[in-house]
Design an enzyme around this catalytic site. Sequence first.
Site, PDB file in Angstrom:
ATOM      1  N   HIS A 113      -3.622  -2.146   4.774  1.00  0.00           N
ATOM      2  CA  HIS A 113      -4.594  -2.221   5.874  1.00  0.00           C
ATOM      3  C   HIS A 113      -3.786  -2.141   7.180  1.00  0.00           C
ATOM      4  O   HIS A 113      -2.634  -2.569   7.228  1.00  0.00           O
ATOM      5  CB  HIS A 113      -5.292  -3.579   5.757  1.00  0.00           C
ATOM      6  CG  HIS A 113      -6.436  -3.807   6.680  1.00  0.00           C
ATOM      7  ND1 HIS A 113      -6.266  -4.170   7.999  1.00  0.00           N
ATOM      8  CD2 HIS A 113      -7.777  -3.754   6.481  1.00  0.00           C
ATOM      9  CE1 HIS A 113      -7.460  -4.325   8.566  1.00  0.00           C
ATOM     10  NE2 HIS A 113      -8.393  -4.078   7.662  1.00  0.00           N
ATOM     11  N   ASP A 119      -0.390  -9.793   1.363  1.00  0.00           N
ATOM     12  CA  ASP A 119      -1.663  -9.801   2.077  1.00  0.00           C
ATOM     13  C   ASP A 119      -2.750 -10.059   1.034  1.00  0.00           C
ATOM     14  O   ASP A 119      -3.069  -9.182   0.228  1.00  0.00           O
ATOM     15  CB  ASP A 119      -1.857  -8.448   2.778  1.00  0.00           C
ATOM     16  CG  ASP A 119      -3.236  -8.307   3.406  1.00  0.00           C
ATOM     17  OD1 ASP A 119      -4.105  -9.154   3.139  1.00  0.00           O
ATOM     18  OD2 ASP A 119      -3.441  -7.326   4.141  1.00  0.00           O
ATOM     19  N   GLN A 138      -7.911  -9.416   0.195  1.00  0.00           N
ATOM     20  CA  GLN A 138      -8.856  -8.891  -0.795  1.00  0.00           C
ATOM     21  C   GLN A 138      -8.647  -9.472  -2.194  1.00  0.00           C
ATOM     22  O   GLN A 138      -9.302  -9.043  -3.140  1.00  0.00           O
ATOM     23  CB  GLN A 138      -8.769  -7.353  -0.861  1.00  0.00           C
ATOM     24  CG  GLN A 138      -9.179  -6.657   0.419  1.00  0.00           C
ATOM     25  CD  GLN A 138     -10.658  -6.824   0.764  1.00  0.00           C
ATOM     26  OE1 GLN A 138     -11.482  -7.188  -0.078  1.00  0.00           O
ATOM     27  NE2 GLN A 138     -11.009  -6.550   2.009  1.00  0.00           N
ATOM     28  N   LYS A 177     -13.834 -13.706   4.433  1.00  0.00           N
ATOM     29  CA  LYS A 177     -13.956 -12.847   3.249  1.00  0.00           C
ATOM     30  C   LYS A 177     -14.137 -13.677   1.969  1.00  0.00           C
ATOM     31  O   LYS A 177     -14.387 -13.127   0.904  1.00  0.00           O
ATOM     32  CB  LYS A 177     -12.729 -11.952   3.119  1.00  0.00           C
ATOM     33  CG  LYS A 177     -12.645 -10.889   4.229  1.00  0.00           C
ATOM     34  CD  LYS A 177     -11.516  -9.933   3.993  1.00  0.00           C
ATOM     35  CE  LYS A 177     -11.119  -9.155   5.219  1.00  0.00           C
ATOM     36  NZ  LYS A 177     -12.057  -8.085   5.570  1.00  0.00           N
ATOM     37  N   CYS A 191      -9.809   0.999   7.949  1.00  0.00           N
ATOM     38  CA  CYS A 191      -8.580   0.454   8.556  1.00  0.00           C
ATOM     39  C   CYS A 191      -7.364   0.769   7.691  1.00  0.00           C
ATOM     40  O   CYS A 191      -6.449  -0.074   7.559  1.00  0.00           O
ATOM     41  CB  CYS A 191      -8.671  -1.045   8.792  1.00  0.00           C
ATOM     42  SG  CYS A 191      -9.888  -1.485  10.014  1.00  0.00           S
TER      43      CYS A 191
HETATM   44  N1  PLP Z   1      -5.819  -6.963   4.930  1.00  0.00           N
HETATM   45  C1  PLP Z   1      -6.735  -6.437   4.116  1.00  0.00           C
HETATM   46  C2  PLP Z   1      -6.311  -5.931   2.768  1.00  0.00           C
HETATM   47  C3  PLP Z   1      -8.066  -6.388   4.513  1.00  0.00           C
HETATM   48  O1  PLP Z   1      -8.991  -5.856   3.705  1.00  0.00           O
HETATM   49  C4  PLP Z   1      -8.427  -6.888   5.794  1.00  0.00           C
HETATM   50  C5  PLP Z   1      -9.815  -6.810   6.279  1.00  0.00           C
HETATM   51  O2  PLP Z   1     -10.574  -5.947   5.920  1.00  0.00           O
HETATM   52  C6  PLP Z   1      -7.428  -7.439   6.599  1.00  0.00           C
HETATM   53  C7  PLP Z   1      -6.143  -7.455   6.128  1.00  0.00           C
HETATM   54  C8  PLP Z   1      -7.736  -7.990   7.945  1.00  0.00           C
HETATM   55  O3  PLP Z   1      -8.509  -9.135   7.858  1.00  0.00           O
HETATM   56  P1  PLP Z   1      -9.097  -9.840   9.158  1.00  0.00           P
HETATM   57  O4  PLP Z   1      -9.815  -8.771   9.942  1.00  0.00           O
HETATM   58  O5  PLP Z   1     -10.015 -10.886   8.625  1.00  0.00           O
HETATM   59  O6  PLP Z   1      -7.957 -10.406   9.922  1.00  0.00           O
END
Ligand code: PLP
Length: 409
Positions: A122, A199, A202, A225, A368
């Site tokens: 992401h 990370d 998900q 999430k 993203c």
């Molecule tokens: N990393 C992953 C794999 C994600 O899917 C997301 C959000 O869609 C993020 C990071 C970023 O999360 P946040 O916008 O809650 O900071």
Amino acid sequence: MYSIHDIRNDFPILSREVYGHPLVYLDNGATTQKPRCVVEAMVDEYYNVNANVHRGVHFLSQRATDLHEASRETVRAFVNARSTSEILFTRGTTESINLLAFTFGEAFIHEGDEILISTMEHHSNIVPWQMMCQRKGAVLKVIPMTDEGELLMDAYEALLTERTRLVCCTHVSNVLGTVNPVKEIIRIAHQHDIPVLIDGAQSVPHMPVDVQDLDCDFFAFSGHKVYGPTGVGVLYGKEAWLDRLPPYQGGGEMIKNVTFEHTTYNDLPYKFEAGTPDYVATHALATALDYVSALGMDNIFRHEQQLTRYAVEQLRTIDGMTIFGHTRDTADAVISFLVRKDGHYIHHLDLGTLLDRLGIAVRTGHHCAEPLMHRLGIEGTVRASFGLYNTTAEVDALVAGIRRVVQMF
Ligand code: PLP
């Protein structure tokens, strides 16, 4: 017992209609809906407890502090960290990664050093590292993947050099649903004495996560999430690493003593938590984690796996369907797809917009993850992502909706 009927009753929004159709909410990868208990926890705290934490002798402040620190313990237990000192509250995954990129960069990165990420990150696990590399003259390297969306482990190992300082990898792809072999990635990095950030944005909502079992050095996730409120997230870090990192932001809470000449910093985890924390959100996050724990993360995982497999099977019956990833049974509850008609893909935005008119909420675009789109040779996809409350009837509605929309082209 996993009673989907009872579960859905906990989420008032799921019974609303959109454009005269029952809502089919399949955008859980972006954010999840909130059970009543989470909203009630926030309302109750504002109505009955509200006071700033950590600095009051009075009743309400102590009560708010107790709730906030109990929430840290709930998070610790949920991911099985060793100590609450290792649980930092942030605004979300993005801030967790920015915190680490800045502080790790300051402490350990020099010109020519290398940071390793993967093709399927992401943007929030790419851009903070790019910014840090620019600041420090370091180099960002990328683990490649197959056309099917699996990381190439031999290539990964070959990319580890004497200059590699950190490996950053997503647990689950927010586009492909690929569950990366993070335990193996961590084991290999550790053979080279390289720490690893996972990370978990998900993964945490969908499967049990044990940071000690993974042996990751850092782990980030977002509250919203995992059925919690927006604006709160977590960075887990091994104490030995967090001790060696400088603070991220300066201000109240993160200090022990301040003079105009010098400041001594607070102990972990407060060293990284400048300013008033969102203590209402931390309490609501803990309420959400209690909620999913009561259902059982194993049960949630099983339910969503069944649903995902059923959805992949059904989607594949649609003429012209391309599903990205999902070549293995183990993929997670995220399905990205495009539908080909008359020799080219129907634009993802058109497909998503028309599905919306049928009450079906999916996400469209690059999710993203633009570099991943480039790797796949596409501009974007339609993405259906499931949560603990989704049903096979909703999958059927999605499939019927796609068929209906495709006919219109
Ligand atoms: N990393 C992953 C794999 C994600 O899917 C997301 C959000 O869609 C993020 C990071 C970023 O999360 P946040 O916008 O809650 O900071």
